[in-house]
Scaffold this motif. Sequence first.
Motif, PDB file in Angstrom:
ATOM      1  N   GLU A 232       0.962  -1.027  -0.022  1.00  0.00           N
ATOM      2  CA  GLU A 232      -0.065   0.062  -0.119  1.00  0.00           C
ATOM      3  C   GLU A 232       0.626   1.387  -0.018  1.00  0.00           C
ATOM      4  N   MET A 233       1.939   1.374   0.933  1.00  0.00           N
ATOM      5  CA  MET A 233       2.933   2.329   0.634  1.00  0.00           C
ATOM      6  C   MET A 233       3.425   2.519  -0.783  1.00  0.00           C
ATOM      7  N   THR A 236       1.057   4.050  -2.960  1.00  0.00           N
ATOM      8  CA  THR A 236       0.817   5.355  -2.672  1.00  0.00           C
ATOM      9  C   THR A 236       1.984   6.409  -3.347  1.00  0.00           C
ATOM     10  N   MET A 253      -5.350  -0.174   0.473  1.00  0.00           N
ATOM     11  CA  MET A 253      -5.098   0.304   1.795  1.00  0.00           C
ATOM     12  C   MET A 253      -6.212  -0.168   2.775  1.00  0.00           C
ATOM     13  N   ASP A 254      -7.464  -0.420   2.160  1.00  0.00           N
ATOM     14  CA  ASP A 254      -8.406  -1.305   3.137  1.00  0.00           C
ATOM     15  C   ASP A 254      -8.298  -2.622   3.249  1.00  0.00           C
ATOM     16  N   THR A 257      -5.677  -2.764   6.305  1.00  0.00           N
ATOM     17  CA  THR A 257      -5.959  -2.444   7.436  1.00  0.00           C
ATOM     18  C   THR A 257      -7.263  -3.260   7.907  1.00  0.00           C
ATOM     19  N   GLN A 275      -0.923   4.193   7.816  1.00  0.00           N
ATOM     20  CA  GLN A 275      -1.929   4.740   6.856  1.00  0.00           C
ATOM     21  C   GLN A 275      -2.080   6.208   7.076  1.00  0.00           C
ATOM     22  N   MET A 278       0.947   7.763   5.741  1.00  0.00           N
ATOM     23  CA  MET A 278       1.017   7.779   4.421  1.00  0.00           C
ATOM     24  C   MET A 278       0.006   8.779   3.509  1.00  0.00           C
ATOM     25  N   ARG A 305      -9.669  10.275   4.304  1.00  0.00           N
ATOM     26  CA  ARG A 305      -8.765  10.410   3.218  1.00  0.00           C
ATOM     27  C   ARG A 305      -9.092  11.224   2.409  1.00  0.00           C
TER      28      ARG A 305
END
Length: 335
Positions: A232-233, A236, A253-254, A257, A275, A278, A305
């Motif tokens: 996810e990073m 991003t 991301m979801d 997490t 998150q 980020m 977000r």
Amino acid sequence: MSIIITDTTLRDGSHSVRHQFSKENIASLVSGMDKAGVSIIEVGHGDGLAGSTCNYGFTKESDTDMVQVAAQTAQNARIAVLLLPGIGTVPDLQKAWDAGARVVRIATHVTEADISHEHIEAARKMGFFTIGFLMMAHRAQPEKVLEEARKMESYGAQVVYATDSAGALLPDGVRQRVALLKEKLSIPVGFHSHNNLGLAIGNSLAAIEAGATYIDGSLGGLGAGAGNTATEMLTTVLERANIPTGIDLFGIMDTATQVLQPIISSLGVTLPKTQDAMMLGYAGVYSSFMLHARRAAERFGVDYRKIIITAGERGAVGGQEDWLYRIAREIAESK
């Protein structure tokens, strides 16, 4: 240039949970990553096919069951397996194919590509998309890495990876190895990083700058040692750099997490919560905005977000925290 991200949560990440992912865990994670647009999802024991032994630790599920449930769950992503010659065999590879795997990474020490010959040739004959995986790439000079990569290419590998298994390379070392492979090989180049020196993202970017188009990640950075590049990073950062990956940012991301975190928590593992940080970096706003964005999101029932991103797009600076509530209201009213 677009980047193909292979997610290794369910293989390299398996080290972190003692190889105890269940079929239900695998189905949930594959579903989330598949819907988010991950192209290749690797599953199995951390040490690859046939790794479930007293030497390396036993998996909760068999290789066949893990591959099968992943392949049955994925609608678009290809399912990958890892094979280390000397642990996995050609018959193991055939079983993985029959279970639904369509990508294989044949992994050897960086100076021992010759032992991959039989397995790469067999994988190609079966129909696998076949990748050569040169591990511990820091242990060989760039010219030696190229020599071994050329062997894998000659055996039929369709991609060759420089693999920083120890997380020991610095960005210049990554650039040197990847750039030479990119210049001299006729097939794409990949890079797999570990975060042992805190350089997983930086090294992945260095690899991309040098010409790599296949990059590995894992949700939350879950993996051996300090973990891998966090998928996810990485998504991003690449989105911020306008480098396409085909992955939905919020979706991945979801999955990290809301799907991975509860699973690994039940297995006694926790990961740093990154998150919020980020999103602040992605949007380019003051770190102090996060508290207000979350309060505004709760008040108006919207995704925090989206508030942070919109604030960044509007150029909000310190002292303009009230904008966040206005933005939240606008998002709520536009639903």
